[in-house]
Design an enzyme around this catalytic site. Structure first.
Site, mmCIF file in Angstrom:
data_model
loop_
_atom_site.group_PDB
_atom_site.id
_atom_site.type_symbol
_atom_site.label_atom_id
_atom_site.label_comp_id
_atom_site.label_asym_id
_atom_site.label_seq_id
_atom_site.Cartn_x
_atom_site.Cartn_y
_atom_site.Cartn_z
ATOM 1 N N LEU A 64 0.800 -1.465 0.040
ATOM 2 C CA LEU A 64 -0.176 -0.039 0.139
ATOM 3 C C LEU A 64 1.021 1.239 0.083
ATOM 4 O O LEU A 64 0.943 1.850 -0.928
ATOM 5 C CB LEU A 64 -0.884 -0.099 1.223
ATOM 6 C CG LEU A 64 -2.055 -1.139 1.166
ATOM 7 C CD1 LEU A 64 -2.977 -1.011 2.267
ATOM 8 C CD2 LEU A 64 -2.836 -0.976 -0.168
ATOM 9 N N ASN A 95 6.901 -3.214 2.863
ATOM 10 C CA ASN A 95 7.993 -2.157 2.148
ATOM 11 C C ASN A 95 7.370 -0.773 2.589
ATOM 12 O O ASN A 95 6.759 -0.001 1.596
ATOM 13 C CB ASN A 95 8.094 -2.517 0.741
ATOM 14 C CG ASN A 95 6.710 -2.462 0.029
ATOM 15 O OD1 ASN A 95 5.627 -2.804 0.498
ATOM 16 N ND2 ASN A 95 6.592 -1.903 -1.289
ATOM 17 N N ASP A 305 -0.636 -9.027 -6.520
ATOM 18 C CA ASP A 305 0.809 -8.502 -6.651
ATOM 19 C C ASP A 305 0.597 -6.992 -6.518
ATOM 20 O O ASP A 305 1.450 -6.358 -7.016
ATOM 21 C CB ASP A 305 1.868 -9.081 -7.475
ATOM 22 C CG ASP A 305 3.038 -8.819 -6.967
ATOM 23 O OD1 ASP A 305 3.379 -8.578 -5.750
ATOM 24 O OD2 ASP A 305 4.241 -8.799 -7.563
ATOM 25 N N GLY A 324 6.438 -2.615 -10.597
ATOM 26 C CA GLY A 324 4.952 -2.763 -10.167
ATOM 27 C C GLY A 324 3.896 -2.497 -10.897
ATOM 28 O O GLY A 324 3.956 -1.431 -11.822
#
Length: 416
Positions: A64, A95, A305, A324
């Site tokens: 997030l 992370n 993911d 990402g």
């Protein structure tokens, strides 16, 4: 919550009502009655077109941002996105800034998520600051609510550290996540190594970079015992290695990202950084092997993911852009195009058993925890369908099948 769900087809092989169209009465968040027809005008009645319900889905890999990177996504909005995308549970990656590597940060993110329909289950970092040097406070984090331990998108170079973590974690039955990618073999690669990378002049990442670390980690698991989960595998050989390890009786599970199941590296021809992900999108040969791995049970669960990134880190030269894609909103629609419905539901729910999350059947006297959806219909995924703060979706303009209405969980009905 009290609610009467009308004309719902239950998709739950563990339920005696599997594939039956029924009414479901919920009183105080518990299923009190399931029958062909129930009439009760004293409570809210819910009618939705071609409604199907299943046990609530769980996404095993969601990043997030909060704390530290709220410009990418906040916990509040991220949970709302997850709920409207059909997920009753998400596993939150560590992370953040500060990294989720101690009981204080685990407690913080859990407290921020309190009282929402979607339940946030934190993953604690395996090593302090995700630096791969020292084991983090695993036992304390588990006591605070962490469901597993792993460094997000970071492969442990120190094999002995992973060996120690696998040995230590057995004392309190913890699950170790081991992302697999040899940094020295990957080098400066940014896409899958193959014909497409050569044509585009982009540095390639060999499939070997993933496979050699998977092989090493499975040898370590065989030596130490314990439980290991390999997130987001992406190659045909990786599927073979994990299948062989399971046949030996090793306690190993794995996931695959939806974009690796749906896309191939042909999408890279326009140098669009929305398709820059880690592990990279690979060839049709690898994609088919991953699908076969899902169908034969080698691959245990499927993840979006989901990794929101702000435009400053994505809209730039391909070599410089961060890896990402977001994926919660498009998860069901993308998968329904390539897999049978019951397989989609099974693999979106399977992470609960892997991570030790309660997963009750849709039966009388069981908690009301559902995903509500319509498996039929076609639509194109556009920017208007993005609910996340970040817009970095690799599924834009791709045809989707079906529609997710939302969830009923934690005593809260959250619908689009």
């Amino acid at each position: 919550m009290d609610l009467l769900i009308k004309d719902a087809v239950i998709i739950d092989p563990s339920s005696s009502f599997h594939n039956k169209k029924v009414d479901i009465k919920i009183v105080n968040n518990v299923i009190s009655e399931i029958n062909e027809t129930i009439i009760d005008n004293q409570i809210q009645n819910l009618h939705l077109n071609n409604l199907h319900i299943s046990k609530g889905w769980m996404d095993s890999s969601v990043a997030l941002g909060e704390p530290g990177f709220e410009e990418r996504e906040t916990i509040l909005n991220g949970l709302n996105v997850a709920a409207k995308s059909g997920f009753t549970n998400i596993a939150l990656q560590p992370n953040t800034n500060p990294v989720i590597d101690n009981q204080t940060t685990v407690s913080f993110v859990k407290s921020k998520a309190f009282g929402h329909a979607t339940i946030l289950n934190p993953i604690g970092a395996l090593t302090k600051q995700q630096e791969g040097k020292d084991i983090a406070e695993l036992f304390d984090m588990k006591n605070a609510g962490a469901i597993a331990f792993g460094d997000y998108k970071k492969s442990l170079e120190n094999a002995n550290l992973l060996k120690i973590a696998l040995q230590y974690s057995q004392d309190f039955d913890a699950l170790i996540l081991a992302f697999c990618n040899d940094a020295t073999i990957k080098g400066k690669g940014v896409v899958h190594e193959g014909i497409t990378s050569t044509k585009l002049g982009l540095k390639g990442i060999p499939a070997l970079a993933e496979e050699v670390v998977i092989a090493r980690n499975l040898f370590l698991l065989e030596y130490t015992g314990g439980k290991i989960h390999v997130p987001t595998i992406s190659t045909a050989k990786s599927v073979e290695l994990i299948k062989e390890a399971k046949s030996k009786g090793l306690n190993v599970t794995c996931s695959v990202a939806i974009h690796n199941l749906v896309l191939t590296d042909n999408v890279l021809n326009e140098f669009d950084t929305r398709y820059k992900v880690n592990p990279p999108i690979r060839t049709e040969e690898h994609r088919q092997a991953l699908i076969n791995g899902v169908l034969d049970g080698t691959i245990d669960c499927i993840t979006s993911d989901h990794h929101p990134l702000d435009i400053e880190h994505k809209k730039m030269e391909f070599d410089m852009a961060k890896d990402g894609t977001i994926g919660l909103e498009s998860a069901f629609g993308a998968l329904a195009n390539i897999l049978p419905l019951e397989v989609v539901i099974e693999k979106l729910n399977a992470a609960k058993s892997i991570f030790g999350i309660e997963n009750s059947s849709i039966e009388i006297n069981q908690p009301a925890s559902f995903t509500l959806f319509n498996p039929e219909g076609k639509s194109s995924f556009t920017k208007e369908n993005i609910l996340s703060k970040s817009r970095n979706s690799s599924f834009l303009n791709i045809e989707m099948k079906g529609e997710v209405y939302g969830i009923l969980n934690n005593g809260i009905l959250n619908l689009k």
